[in-house]
Design a protein around this motif. Structure first.
Motif, PDB file in Angstrom:
ATOM      1  N   GLU A  86       0.867  -1.180   0.000  1.00  0.00           N
ATOM      2  CA  GLU A  86       0.000   0.000   0.000  1.00  0.00           C
ATOM      3  C   GLU A  86       0.908   1.237   0.000  1.00  0.00           C
ATOM      4  O   GLU A  86       1.048   1.938   0.999  1.00  0.00           O
ATOM      5  CB  GLU A  86      -0.940  -0.035   1.201  1.00  0.00           C
ATOM      6  CG  GLU A  86      -1.887  -1.232   1.154  1.00  0.00           C
ATOM      7  CD  GLU A  86      -2.757  -1.345   2.394  1.00  0.00           C
ATOM      8  OE1 GLU A  86      -2.593  -0.509   3.316  1.00  0.00           O
ATOM      9  OE2 GLU A  86      -3.582  -2.269   2.447  1.00  0.00           O
ATOM     10  N   GLU A 133       0.938   4.194  -1.406  1.00  0.00           N
ATOM     11  CA  GLU A 133       0.450   5.570  -1.233  1.00  0.00           C
ATOM     12  C   GLU A 133       0.397   5.934   0.245  1.00  0.00           C
ATOM     13  O   GLU A 133       0.834   7.015   0.652  1.00  0.00           O
ATOM     14  CB  GLU A 133      -0.935   5.721  -1.878  1.00  0.00           C
ATOM     15  CG  GLU A 133      -0.962   5.535  -3.386  1.00  0.00           C
ATOM     16  CD  GLU A 133      -0.171   6.615  -4.117  1.00  0.00           C
ATOM     17  OE1 GLU A 133      -0.046   7.727  -3.565  1.00  0.00           O
ATOM     18  OE2 GLU A 133       0.315   6.335  -5.224  1.00  0.00           O
ATOM     19  N   GLN A 134      -0.118   5.019   1.068  1.00  0.00           N
ATOM     20  CA  GLN A 134      -0.207   5.280   2.498  1.00  0.00           C
ATOM     21  C   GLN A 134       1.173   5.324   3.136  1.00  0.00           C
ATOM     22  O   GLN A 134       1.437   6.134   4.026  1.00  0.00           O
ATOM     23  CB  GLN A 134      -1.076   4.210   3.169  1.00  0.00           C
ATOM     24  CG  GLN A 134      -2.520   4.232   2.702  1.00  0.00           C
ATOM     25  CD  GLN A 134      -3.381   3.212   3.420  1.00  0.00           C
ATOM     26  OE1 GLN A 134      -3.004   2.701   4.465  1.00  0.00           O
ATOM     27  NE2 GLN A 134      -4.539   2.906   2.854  1.00  0.00           N
ATOM     28  N   GLU A 148       3.929   6.304   1.730  1.00  0.00           N
ATOM     29  CA  GLU A 148       4.559   7.582   1.379  1.00  0.00           C
ATOM     30  C   GLU A 148       4.055   8.709   2.278  1.00  0.00           C
ATOM     31  O   GLU A 148       4.833   9.553   2.737  1.00  0.00           O
ATOM     32  CB  GLU A 148       4.274   7.902  -0.092  1.00  0.00           C
ATOM     33  CG  GLU A 148       5.059   9.089  -0.606  1.00  0.00           C
ATOM     34  CD  GLU A 148       4.870   9.298  -2.094  1.00  0.00           C
ATOM     35  OE1 GLU A 148       5.533  10.207  -2.641  1.00  0.00           O
ATOM     36  OE2 GLU A 148       4.060   8.584  -2.718  1.00  0.00           O
ATOM     37  N   VAL A 149       2.762   8.704   2.574  1.00  0.00           N
ATOM     38  CA  VAL A 149       2.189   9.731   3.453  1.00  0.00           C
ATOM     39  C   VAL A 149       2.819   9.672   4.840  1.00  0.00           C
ATOM     40  O   VAL A 149       3.178  10.696   5.434  1.00  0.00           O
ATOM     41  CB  VAL A 149       0.656   9.568   3.542  1.00  0.00           C
ATOM     42  CG1 VAL A 149       0.079  10.456   4.634  1.00  0.00           C
ATOM     43  CG2 VAL A 149      -0.001   9.882   2.202  1.00  0.00           C
ATOM     44  N   LYS A 207       7.753   3.679  -7.350  1.00  0.00           N
ATOM     45  CA  LYS A 207       6.863   4.645  -8.002  1.00  0.00           C
ATOM     46  C   LYS A 207       7.596   5.500  -9.032  1.00  0.00           C
ATOM     47  O   LYS A 207       6.982   6.362  -9.661  1.00  0.00           O
ATOM     48  CB  LYS A 207       6.224   5.546  -6.941  1.00  0.00           C
ATOM     49  CG  LYS A 207       5.301   4.807  -5.985  1.00  0.00           C
ATOM     50  CD  LYS A 207       4.711   5.741  -4.950  1.00  0.00           C
ATOM     51  CE  LYS A 207       3.749   6.711  -5.590  1.00  0.00           C
ATOM     52  NZ  LYS A 207       3.117   7.608  -4.594  1.00  0.00           N
ATOM     53  N   CYS A 263       9.757   7.908  -8.610  1.00  0.00           N
ATOM     54  CA  CYS A 263       9.750   9.331  -8.239  1.00  0.00           C
ATOM     55  C   CYS A 263      11.195   9.836  -8.211  1.00  0.00           C
ATOM     56  O   CYS A 263      11.844   9.857  -7.150  1.00  0.00           O
ATOM     57  CB  CYS A 263       9.078   9.533  -6.880  1.00  0.00           C
ATOM     58  SG  CYS A 263       7.361   8.993  -6.820  1.00  0.00           S
TER      59      CYS A 263
END
Length: 557
Positions: free
Chosen positions: A284, A286-287, A289-290, A316, A318
């Motif tokens: 997961e 996205e979570q 990264e937050v 990702k 980035c």
């Protein structure tokens, strides 16, 4: 006294005691949990409190219910008396020995305490001897095999330490810290059963030594072993279970425990990092990264766990964020293994694999047991087509941690490159046993079954089905299932999977060769079975696609 206040007092006392015994990493861990406890608004205001994250998106994301008024950890647990320091007469010798210890002069420290009999002095003397033996072992390894070589060098102090600590344990004169050291010695000598017993006794007697819990966790290689431990019901047990569940890849159970602990330790950076690790294992990103962005905002010089953040940014792609992170840790502490791995990931993303290997090797020179560096270096060697070096790196990784599914998967890939599918299949099976919810592993195993040497298509179909049920993010499994069923003459099953693949591509708004392939097959299948209206729908959709395949098919209708 409130439970939170009780936890604070326990941790403050533990920090002093752990520091006095030179267990600095355990003292640091305890201090991080201390400042992670939600402060009393009556005593602390926003101007003098470092951690103000009550409205944090992370806290809202992972807190399933509001339990700040009732700290879930510490509500009911076995009372553990705080140890009293038992030495006055040898305190001057102890202070001298501690100063030598802090200067890494371990044998001098042990020599100063040779005639002291207090428990604290006995522990520090034995601990200094143990670290002196470890230091010499590492020197011998470098002298014999180089910094990354294998060696049969051993800690020569283990035998004498085991003899002394065993006698003290049987006589009942050893304290919880001595039990912790005795457990380490037993573990290093391979006596894991007795090490379990001794470490459990240590944490039950003195639950605030996180180092002892960590050693105990490393011995819990299965859920049965973990459940067999007779542990007191102290709030530190919840930390241990959460960490042990994570090590056993029981990530949802681990997340539940950490959410439970957040009731008291609402602002603990450690807990946030562990939640990120569990979410990372569940892919997961996205979570994750937050969480890491929040951690860096609150602790801008943090290096711990940032290598995992770099893995997320790498996955990702980035570039700018990974470049910024690499520069940040380089300026903070460039000689940390984590920093070297982050920089290695940065160069790998840029396609500079040789330079990436340089940094992974540097990380291993700093810590030869740094698991991520061995695994990531193996990946780089695969990219460089240096298969023997990749296999060696992956084998070193599984020697350090046999539960690292990434290293087993890497070994499978390496042997697949060498056209040895049976060997590859063996390692893919090991990886999928450890990480059964990762679709990539099932797909790799299916592709292995499809090779000309094996050609076990039924087994490949089973693997692709598992991959499809594991949320195949790369959208490979459904298309392959359709192709295999068609190759085996099962057109109804093939049509079923082509239709599912088509629905998924529509939902994800993806187009490409798989879309054309599915439409052509479904149009042909419906036409062959007299379902002309349905076939017309698929043919009409084919008109939207240009290219020789769709044009030739429509021309021949």
């Amino acid at each position: 006294m409130s439970s939170k206040e009780s936890c604070r007092n326990e941790l403050r006392s533990a920090i002093r005691q752990l520091s006095n015994r030179c267990l600095y990493s355990a003292a640091q861990w305890a201090a991080e949990q201390l400042v992670g406890i939600e402060q009393d608004p009556a005593k602390y205001t926003p101007t003098n409190t470092r951690f103000q994250r009550g409205s944090s998106s992370i806290r809202r994301r992972f807190r399933t219910n509001d339990i700040t008024s009732t700290p879930v950890a510490g509500v009911s647990y076995v009372s553990t008396p705080v140890m009293e320091e038992d030495e006055v007469e040898d305190s001057d010798f102890y202070l001298l020995a501690k100063s030598y210890f802090d200067c890494r002069e371990y044998r001098r420290a042990a020599h100063v305490l040779r005639d002291q009999t207090g428990r604290r002095s006995v522990f520090l003397r034995c601990y200094a001897l143990y670290l002196a033996g470890e230091k010499r072992k590492e020197e011998e390894m470098i002298e014999l095999e180089g910094p990354l070589g294998k060696s049969n060098a051993v800690n020569r102090e283990l035998i004498s330490l085991e003899r002394e600590l065993s006698t003290s344990w049987k006589n009942g004169t050893v304290d919880p810290f001595g039990l912790y050291l005795y457990g380490i010695v037993l573990k290093d000598k391979g006596n894991e059963n007795l090490a379990h017993t001794v470490l459990v006794e240590s944490v039950n007697s003195y639950p605030w030594n996180w180092n002892a819990w960590s050693e105990l966790k490393s011995l819990c290689t299965s859920i049965d072993i973990l459940n067999s431990l007779n542990l007191n019901n102290h709030w530190m047990k919840d930390y241990f279970l959460a960490s042990a569940y994570q090590e056993l890849r029981m990530h949802n159970e681990s997340l539940t425990k950490y959410e439970y602990l957040q009731g008291t330790f609402s602002f603990s950076n450690y807990i946030q990092a562990q939640i990120a690790k569990a979410q990372y294992s569940l892919r997961e990103f996205e979570q994750v990264e937050v969480i890491f962005e929040e951690l860096l905002r609150n602790d801008p010089y943090r290096v711990d766990d940032m290598d995992m953040y770099s893995n997320v940014l790498y996955a990702k792609e980035c570039f700018s964020a990974l470049s910024y992170l690499a520069h940040r840790v380089f300026m903070t502490d460039k000689y940390r293994p984590e920093s070297c791995c982050i920089i290695g990931n940065y160069y790998s993303l840029k396609g500079q694999h040789e330079k990436s290997v340089v940094y992974f090797r540097r990380a291993l020179k700093l810590d030869k047991n740094y698991l991520s560096a061995w695994t990531l270096m193996g990946h780089e060697y695969v990219e460089m087509k240096n298969t023997p070096a990749a296999i060696d790196a992956y084998r070193r990784a599984v020697d350090i941690n046999p539960r690292d599914y990434r290293a087993w998967y890497g070994l499978g890939q390496a042997y697949e490159m060498m056209h040895m599918p049976l060997y590859a299949l063996h390692y893919f099976r090991k990886s999928v046993f450890l990480q059964p919810n990762d679709s990539r592993l099932w797909i790799a195993m299916a592709q292995c079954y499809e090779t000309e040497q094996l050609h076990m298509l039924e087994e490949a179909i089973k693997c692709y089905r598992r991959a499809a049920n594991c949320n195949d993010s790369e959208a490979i499994a459904l298309n392959q299932l359709a192709k295999l069923h068609h190759a085996l003459g099962r057109d109804e099953e093939a049509a079923f999977y082509y239709k599912k693949d088509l629905e998924r591509m529509e939902a994800e708004e993806r187009e490409g060769p798989n879309m054309v392939e599915a439409l052509i097959f479904l149009a042909t299948h419906c036409r062959a079975h007299g379902r002309f209206e349905e076939a017309e729908v698929y043919c009409t959709r084919l008109l939207d696609y240009t290219g020789p395949v769709s044009f030739t098919y429509l021309k021949n209708l």
